[in-house]
Design an enzyme around this catalytic site. Structure first.
Site, PDB file in Angstrom:
ATOM      1  N   ASP A   1       0.837  -1.207   0.000  1.00 21.57           N
ATOM      2  CA  ASP A   1       0.000   0.000   0.000  1.00 21.57           C
ATOM      3  C   ASP A   1       0.877   1.265   0.000  1.00 21.57           C
ATOM      4  OD1 ASP A   1      -2.645   1.461   0.530  1.00 21.57           O
ATOM      5  OD2 ASP A   1      -1.423   2.071   2.245  1.00 21.57           O
TER       6      ASP A   1
ATOM      7  N   LYS B   1       1.454   4.226  -3.111  1.00 19.21           N
ATOM      8  CA  LYS B   1       1.387   5.677  -2.915  1.00 19.21           C
ATOM      9  C   LYS B   1       2.692   6.344  -3.336  1.00 19.21           C
ATOM     10  CE  LYS B   1      -1.962   5.044   0.780  1.00 19.21           C
ATOM     11  NZ  LYS B   1      -2.090   4.720   2.206  1.00 19.21           N
TER      12      LYS B   1
END
Ligand SMILES: NC(=O)c1ccc[n+]([C@@H]2O[C@H](COP(=O)([O-])OP(=O)(O)OC[C@H]3O[C@@H](n4cnc5c(N)ncnc54)[C@H](OP(=O)(O)O)[C@@H]3O)[C@@H](O)[C@H]2O)c1
Lengths: 179, 328
Positions: free
Chosen positions: B209, B213
């Site tokens: 995750d 980003k």
């Protein structure tokens, strides 16, 4: 580091070196020659004919003063002359970094890990702390490495990362820069 | 005042937050909404209370025959808000929904990391060609205005490095291991109980995750051209309490840090040691990003990286950016 009219001048630092010389004529000169060629000042030399290393080499302890950045160059020049640099005074290893390693550190030969870093001679492991919960569980080690400069530290980190990959150790390093 | 017509795709945590935030804003009306099983259109504006109540009691917001894809392709909206789950492998179905809207010359705002991490260049290209906005502030660090902060706040500064705490779940776990001496497993269980971690927390825990980003930041803010595979990634599941303890004695903390260096073209997500007083050492589920710049030095942004209305805040800012810049 001082600045004189825009030129960066590196101040000299004192460094102690332990050298191992082959026991044959001309060897002391082989050690002194690169030192003076590089522009280092010799502060003291202690050379006892009767102290020998395990492999029969002569041991010479020498303290010199030279621009810090030139130390790796000197060490290379000494090696070319077949003079081994076996220790560099840690007080002159100015760059310090801490690492944490997690994994089966003892099983994977901790001494070997440390030796591989120390072997480069311009960096060494100065502190090591180990927490081992149970023999079968992973242990955690804190490792402090000191190096002559940033570049040498970079090399030591590369070695440490290589070793960690080989031995499946999780390595946690300090964030770079001075945030 | 112009009334902006919104199509809201996704009515989960973020979608409901958006509905709530827009409810009292006279500038916007939601004329269409969709979830995974149904959709609803009302050209004169949906009653948000009724919509949310229906979703809550029936699990559906509208007619099963009306899909998100059809709304994107047919409804008469100005701005499409895409807030369905992140698919980091294909980006679908969100990627197609977003493309459909942009190709129809509609603005798009999203918090969905999938399409942005996989196809930002293509999507921004279409948006530019069609002269519409494609904005995604909510994809990175939730409520924290990091994208706009870099793009406009620090405009003109070369960025030499970026370091971020971009995953609230990992940060929560590390904070609890450090503060309470919990084991990794105990801290993870606690994060689950509190709803900070998903039923399958693997993409948080293994660093994916945060890496996604980082890819979004790299490609959209730093002129890099990278994919998830370019990120050197290590998660937190291997960390021991002893490691946090040793760091602590040394005046340091361990945080999962996403970092990038545009010059060296390196991207990394891994647990790192930082001095305790470093601003990146935030507690709980907070996010933080430090940007090292040419003129401004180091700047750190800190705030809530997730949450329903928190993420809706980023989406609202994107909407207002659009209403400010475009007149249609
Ligand atoms: N939650 C946060 O704090 C946060 C923060 C930043 C970014 N994000 C990102 O924002 C997005 C939304 O997050 P969330 O937490 O709101 O997710 P969520 O609670 O799981 O909600 C997802 C919503 O999308 C709907 N949906 C799923 N597939 C769909 C489809 N094919 N067509 C139309 N609707 C579909 C779901 O429908 P059903 O209701 O029928 O299941 C649900 O309403 C994700 O991409 C997430 O990564 C979330």
């Amino acid at each position: 580091m001082k600045r004189i009219r825009g030129i960066r001048v590196q101040k000299n630092v004192r460094t102690s070196l332990r050298l191992e010389l082959k026991d044959k004529p001309g060897q002391l000169l082989a050690a002194i020659e690169p030192i003076s060629r590089i522009g280092a000042n010799v502060i003291t030399i202690s050379h006892q004919r009767d102290t020998k290393s395990q492999n029969g080499a002569l041991i010479v302890d020498i303290i010199i003063s030279l621009p810090e950045a030139r130390l790796p160059e000197l060490i290379d020049a000494l090696r070319k002359n077949e003079v081994a640099v076996v220790r560099i005074g840690t007080e002159y290893l100015t760059c310090t970094k801490t690492f944490i390693l997690i994994g089966h550190i003892l099983h994977t030969d901790l001494t070997d890990t440390v030796n591989r870093i120390d072997k480069a001679n311009v960096a060494e492991v100065t502190e090591l702390q180990l927490i081992m919960p149970k023999v079968s569980e992973r242990s955690t080690a804190k490792l402090t490495i000191k190096a002559v400069g940033e570049a040498e530290m970079g090399n030591a980190i590369t070695i440490l990362k290589e070793v960690s990959r080989e031995k499946h150790l999780l390595i946690i390093d300090e964030i770079a820069g001075d945030l | 005042m112009k009334l902006w017509k919104i199509a809201l795709i996704g009515l989960g945590s973020v979608g409901r937050g958006v509905a709530q935030v827009l409810k009292d804003n006279p500038q916007f009306i939601i004329i269409a909404a969709a979830d995974s099983k149904s959709g609803v259109i009302n050209p004169s504006g949906l009653d948000i209370e009724v919509l949310l109540a229906k979703k809550k009691t029936t699990g559906r917001c509208g007619d099963p025959k009306l899909s998100a894809a059809r709304i994107a392709a047919e409804a008469d909206y100005d701005i499409l808000i895409e807030v369905t789950p992140t698919n980091s492998v294909t980006g679908e179905p969100a990627l197609s929904t977003i493309k459909t809207a942009l190709l129809r010359s509609k603005h798009v705002v999203t918090s969905n990391k999938g399409p942005v991490s996989l196809a930002s260049a293509e999507l921004l290209g279409i948006a530019e060609e069609k002269n519409v906005g494609f904005l995604f502030e909510g994809t990175v660090a939730g409520a924290v205005p990091i994208l706009r902060g870099i793009k406009y706040g620090l405009a003109g500064n070369k960025i030499t490095a970026l370091y971020g705490v971009l995953n609230g779940t990992c940060n929560y776990i590390l904070t609890r291991m450090e503060g309470e001496g919990l084991t990794y497993e105990q801290a993870l269980a606690e994060a689950r109980d509190l709803g900070y971690a998903e039923a399958d927390p693997s993409s948080d825990i293994n660093g994916t995750d945060a890496a996604i980003k980082l890819v979004i930041l790299a490609n959209t803010m730093l002129g890099m051209n990278v994919t998830l595979a370019d990120v050197n990634q290590t998660g937190i599941s291997g960390l021991t309490v002893a490691a946090l303890h040793m760091a602590n004695i040394n005046g340091q903390s361990i945080r999962l840090i996403a970092s990038l260096n545009p010059e060296k073209n390196t991207l990394e997500v891994s647990p790192r040691l930082l001095p305790k007083d470093n601003p990146l050492v935030v507690s709980g589920t907070l996010n933080a990003v430090t940007v090292e710049t040419e003129y401004a030095g180091a700047i750190t942004f800190i705030g809530r990286g997730a949450g329903s209305v928190e993420t809706a805040s980023a989406i609202l800012a994107d909407l207002l950016f659009i209403t400010d810049k475009y007149d249609r």
